[in-house]
Scaffold this motif. Structure first.
Motif, mmCIF file in Angstrom:
data_model
loop_
_atom_site.group_PDB
_atom_site.id
_atom_site.type_symbol
_atom_site.label_atom_id
_atom_site.label_comp_id
_atom_site.label_asym_id
_atom_site.label_seq_id
_atom_site.Cartn_x
_atom_site.Cartn_y
_atom_site.Cartn_z
ATOM 1 N N GLN A 1 0.822 -1.151 0.169
ATOM 2 C CA GLN A 1 0.079 -0.046 -0.045
ATOM 3 C C GLN A 1 0.811 1.201 0.022
ATOM 4 O O GLN A 1 0.421 2.505 -0.179
ATOM 5 C CB GLN A 1 -1.092 0.052 1.300
ATOM 6 N N ILE B 1 3.817 4.134 -1.370
ATOM 7 C CA ILE B 1 4.311 4.603 -2.629
ATOM 8 C C ILE B 1 5.698 4.863 -2.458
ATOM 9 O O ILE B 1 6.330 5.148 -1.474
ATOM 10 C CB ILE B 1 3.543 5.979 -2.675
ATOM 11 N N GLU C 1 8.184 5.470 -8.051
ATOM 12 C CA GLU C 1 6.836 5.543 -8.809
ATOM 13 C C GLU C 1 6.494 6.826 -8.966
ATOM 14 O O GLU C 1 5.753 7.315 -9.802
ATOM 15 C CB GLU C 1 5.918 4.695 -7.733
ATOM 16 N N ILE D 1 5.532 8.979 -12.488
ATOM 17 C CA ILE D 1 4.060 9.550 -12.655
ATOM 18 C C ILE D 1 4.241 11.228 -12.967
ATOM 19 O O ILE D 1 3.842 11.692 -13.851
ATOM 20 C CB ILE D 1 3.462 9.248 -11.309
ATOM 21 N N LYS E 1 -3.705 10.123 -11.856
ATOM 22 C CA LYS E 1 -2.791 8.744 -11.960
ATOM 23 C C LYS E 1 -2.689 8.390 -10.507
ATOM 24 O O LYS E 1 -2.933 7.101 -10.399
ATOM 25 C CB LYS E 1 -1.428 9.031 -12.777
ATOM 26 N N LEU E 2 -2.393 9.118 -9.651
ATOM 27 C CA LEU E 2 -2.346 8.999 -8.076
ATOM 28 C C LEU E 2 -3.597 8.287 -7.417
ATOM 29 O O LEU E 2 -3.500 7.111 -6.860
ATOM 30 C CB LEU E 2 -1.868 10.172 -7.347
ATOM 31 N N LEU F 1 -4.237 4.858 -8.546
ATOM 32 C CA LEU F 1 -3.495 3.837 -7.782
ATOM 33 C C LEU F 1 -4.133 3.071 -6.840
ATOM 34 O O LEU F 1 -3.913 2.143 -6.242
ATOM 35 C CB LEU F 1 -2.142 4.125 -7.107
ATOM 36 N N GLN F 2 -5.305 3.793 -6.228
ATOM 37 C CA GLN F 2 -6.313 3.234 -5.129
ATOM 38 C C GLN F 2 -5.310 2.879 -3.912
ATOM 39 O O GLN F 2 -5.499 1.959 -3.653
ATOM 40 C CB GLN F 2 -7.055 2.208 -5.755
ATOM 41 N N LYS F 3 -4.730 3.707 -3.592
ATOM 42 C CA LYS F 3 -3.863 3.571 -2.210
ATOM 43 C C LYS F 3 -4.225 4.577 -1.284
ATOM 44 O O LYS F 3 -4.973 5.658 -1.388
ATOM 45 C CB LYS F 3 -2.252 3.949 -2.565
#
Length: 131
Positions: free
Chosen positions: A28, A30, A34, A38, A71-72, A75-77
């Motif tokens: 989970q 980042i 990464e 992005i 985009k972030l 990521l579904q974080k």
């Protein structure tokens, strides 16, 4: 009643009993790599091969910020994000930026990208905070 076991938390926020880092699994989190990818993709998508044009700066800035946020979010974080972006014409002078933050260093983060072309300097910063 059985006594409650205290979780052992290490310096990096790792709970040795559950394997969680400040409540999050490793997948989970980042990484700066990464985030760098992005942000650079969003800047290059917004600016392309254009030369500096003052009338385009607001649009480029909006495109970079919105592109990064989309985009972030994809990521579904479990983080909230803050994105800043500054463009200046590259004329031989410098551009300075500074920031400070108080957070959980084990899971929250900040990454700054300096992107340059022949005529443009861009500094974009992303902050991510666990929720």
């Amino acid at each position: 009643a059985r006594p409650r076991r205290r979780a052992r938390i290490t310096m990096g926020g790792l709970d040795e009993e559950t394997g969680l880092i400040s409540g999050l699994r490793e997948d989970q989190l980042i990484t700066n790599e990464e985030m760098d990818t992005i942000v650079r993709e969003c800047i290059e998508s917004a600016v392309g091969t254009n030369s500096f044009l003052h009338s385009k700066v607001n649009q480029w800035t909006s495109n970079v910020v919105e592109g990064c946020l989309k985009k972030l979010a994809g990521l579904q974080k479990p983080f909230k994000y803050i994105v800043t972006c500054n463009f200046v014409q590259k004329t031989g002078g410098g551009m300075h930026t500074a920031s400070t933050a108080l957070w959980d260093a084990a899971v929250d983060g900040k990454h700054t990208v300096l992107w340059e072309s022949q005529t443009i300097q861009c500094i974009a910063t992303v902050y991510w905070l666990a929720i």
